[in-house]
Design an enzyme around this catalytic site. Sequence first.
Site, PDB file in Angstrom:
ATOM      1  CB  THR A  27      -6.794   1.858 -17.165  1.00  0.00           C
ATOM      2  OG1 THR A  27      -7.144   2.890 -16.299  1.00  0.00           O
ATOM      3  CG2 THR A  27      -5.718   1.840 -18.027  1.00  0.00           C
ATOM      4  CG  ASP A  79      -2.122   1.292   1.158  1.00  0.00           C
ATOM      5  OD1 ASP A  79      -1.663   2.375   0.939  1.00  0.00           O
ATOM      6  OD2 ASP A  79      -2.521   1.318   2.089  1.00  0.00           O
ATOM      7  CB  VAL A  80       1.732   3.472  -2.275  1.00  0.00           C
ATOM      8  CG1 VAL A  80       2.055   2.781  -3.739  1.00  0.00           C
ATOM      9  CG2 VAL A  80       0.232   4.359  -2.926  1.00  0.00           C
ATOM     10  CE1 TYR A 130      -6.397  10.504 -10.326  1.00  0.00           C
ATOM     11  CE2 TYR A 130      -6.490  12.531 -11.865  1.00  0.00           C
ATOM     12  CZ  TYR A 130      -5.833  11.121 -11.965  1.00  0.00           C
ATOM     13  OH  TYR A 130      -5.705  10.533 -12.670  1.00  0.00           O
ATOM     14  CE  LYS A 186      -2.912  10.847 -10.549  1.00  0.00           C
ATOM     15  NZ  LYS A 186      -1.549   9.973 -10.602  1.00  0.00           N
TER      16      LYS A 186
HETATM   17  P1  NAP Z   1      -5.905   1.267 -12.581  1.00  0.00           P
HETATM   18  O1  NAP Z   1      -6.505   0.560 -13.699  1.00  0.00           O
HETATM   19  O2  NAP Z   1      -7.208   1.610 -11.546  1.00  0.00           O
HETATM   20  O3  NAP Z   1      -4.822   0.364 -12.161  1.00  0.00           O
HETATM   21  C1  NAP Z   1      -3.943   1.742 -10.972  1.00  0.00           C
HETATM   22  C2  NAP Z   1      -3.756   0.311  -9.896  1.00  0.00           C
HETATM   23  O4  NAP Z   1      -3.215   1.092  -8.841  1.00  0.00           O
HETATM   24  C3  NAP Z   1      -4.863  -0.538  -8.945  1.00  0.00           C
HETATM   25  O5  NAP Z   1      -4.296  -2.383  -9.587  1.00  0.00           O
HETATM   26  C4  NAP Z   1      -4.663  -0.376  -7.623  1.00  0.00           C
HETATM   27  O6  NAP Z   1      -5.516  -0.970  -6.799  1.00  0.00           O
HETATM   28  C5  NAP Z   1      -3.495   0.395  -7.274  1.00  0.00           C
HETATM   29  N1  NAP Z   1      -3.770   0.805  -6.204  1.00  0.00           N
HETATM   30  C6  NAP Z   1      -4.718   1.275  -5.945  1.00  0.00           C
HETATM   31  N2  NAP Z   1      -4.470   2.953  -4.555  1.00  0.00           N
HETATM   32  C7  NAP Z   1      -3.318   1.554  -4.210  1.00  0.00           C
HETATM   33  C8  NAP Z   1      -2.653   1.701  -3.003  1.00  0.00           C
HETATM   34  N3  NAP Z   1      -2.463   2.872  -2.151  1.00  0.00           N
HETATM   35  N4  NAP Z   1      -1.329   1.663  -3.190  1.00  0.00           N
HETATM   36  C9  NAP Z   1      -0.920   0.800  -3.841  1.00  0.00           C
HETATM   37  N5  NAP Z   1      -1.632   0.226  -5.408  1.00  0.00           N
HETATM   38  C10 NAP Z   1      -3.238   1.264  -5.156  1.00  0.00           C
HETATM   39  O7  NAP Z   1      -5.565   2.241 -13.206  1.00  0.00           O
HETATM   40  P2  NAP Z   1      -4.459   2.665 -14.565  1.00  0.00           P
HETATM   41  O8  NAP Z   1      -5.484   3.809 -15.093  1.00  0.00           O
HETATM   42  O9  NAP Z   1      -3.604   1.657 -14.858  1.00  0.00           O
HETATM   43  O10 NAP Z   1      -3.467   4.027 -13.293  1.00  0.00           O
HETATM   44  C11 NAP Z   1      -2.417   4.209 -13.211  1.00  0.00           C
HETATM   45  C12 NAP Z   1      -2.186   5.593 -13.157  1.00  0.00           C
HETATM   46  O11 NAP Z   1      -2.031   6.602 -14.305  1.00  0.00           O
HETATM   47  C13 NAP Z   1      -2.756   6.193 -12.305  1.00  0.00           C
HETATM   48  O12 NAP Z   1      -1.382   7.038 -10.945  1.00  0.00           O
HETATM   49  C14 NAP Z   1      -4.141   7.099 -12.812  1.00  0.00           C
HETATM   50  O13 NAP Z   1      -4.096   8.300 -12.128  1.00  0.00           O
HETATM   51  C15 NAP Z   1      -2.928   7.496 -14.060  1.00  0.00           C
HETATM   52  N6  NAP Z   1      -3.584   8.030 -15.115  1.00  0.00           N
HETATM   53  C16 NAP Z   1      -4.606   7.216 -15.805  1.00  0.00           C
HETATM   54  C17 NAP Z   1      -5.228   7.155 -16.626  1.00  0.00           C
HETATM   55  C18 NAP Z   1      -6.029   7.438 -17.183  1.00  0.00           C
HETATM   56  O14 NAP Z   1      -7.129   7.395 -18.227  1.00  0.00           O
HETATM   57  N7  NAP Z   1      -6.778   6.230 -17.149  1.00  0.00           N
HETATM   58  C19 NAP Z   1      -5.067   9.475 -16.690  1.00  0.00           C
HETATM   59  C20 NAP Z   1      -4.154   9.760 -16.345  1.00  0.00           C
HETATM   60  C21 NAP Z   1      -3.620   9.680 -14.933  1.00  0.00           C
HETATM   61  P3  NAP Z   1      -7.176  -1.275  -6.581  1.00  0.00           P
HETATM   62  O15 NAP Z   1      -8.184  -1.477  -8.158  1.00  0.00           O
HETATM   63  O16 NAP Z   1      -7.849  -2.959  -5.953  1.00  0.00           O
HETATM   64  O17 NAP Z   1      -7.997  -0.506  -5.613  1.00  0.00           O
END
Ligand code: NAP
Length: 250
Positions: free
Chosen positions: A191, A63-64, A156, A160
Amino acid sequence: MRRLEGRVALVTGAASGIGRATARRLAEEGAAVLLTDVDEALGATTTAELAQTGARVEFLRHDVTSEGDWEAAVAHAVEAFGGLDVLVNNAGMGDLATIEETSLEDWQRTVAVDQTGVFLGMRTAAPHLKASAHGSVVNISSIFGTSGGFGTSPAYHAAKGAVRTLTKNVALHWAGEGVRVNSIHPGFIDTPILDSARGTPFEQVMVDLTPMGRLGRPEEVAAGVAYLASDDAAFVTGLELYIDGGYIAR
Ligand code: NAP
């Protein structure tokens, strides 16, 4: 390309989405990768799939937001693989609430994961990154670290945005010590984090707001991480790299 042969990477939030694609890409580039996530079941499955490709990978529940978990994760990477060269602070969460709908608890939870987690990661990994000849940190921010987005998700955006300037601050602090620190700002990437928007008007809006007219793929973000982690980016630090289909250019 195998630009990361012999290097060790730690990727948070690696069970799913961008983190999973990043772990795969870094492993394809030759790195040994410690995948970490709060989702133990999915993290173990993702890691097992990667191991089947011959990659040197391990998984740890992490957990980060927890200092103790960070100590354990960095120690695990060092013990399992002999050091730590690349840290990818990717774990994140968000919601679609407005400022009026955001409780203090919601705010603090989002800031803890999306902002404090990045601080803890860099601070904990610092001695090992500095000991590496190729230390590199890639912090995953967002287009919403720069723009006001839809006027929703204030926690958020705040977190960010903080990651964007924290990245530049630490990049300057470590510039003379051989550790590069950069941020990536994904646009709308397909995602599970977008699941709360599916079936709502936001789904089409995300495509309409993207000049290239589609959602991005996790692999397209992972390619940017691999570049910044590698010596191809040896003179790049404090950069904010947008992988957003043109969103921020408007
Ligand atoms: P994702 O598929 O939901 O992956 C995020 C992962 O982080 C999930 O496995 C989640 O677990 C895990 N997580 C959540 N809280 C955590 C914690 N406290 N400690 C460790 N792991 C934790 O989302 P993603 O789109 O790949 O997101 C990855 C990054 O990209 C994030 O920082 C997000 O803000 C950023 N981002 C995404 C987008 C987009 O459009 N997808 C756009 C801009 C930025 P759970 O599912 O169990 O919570």
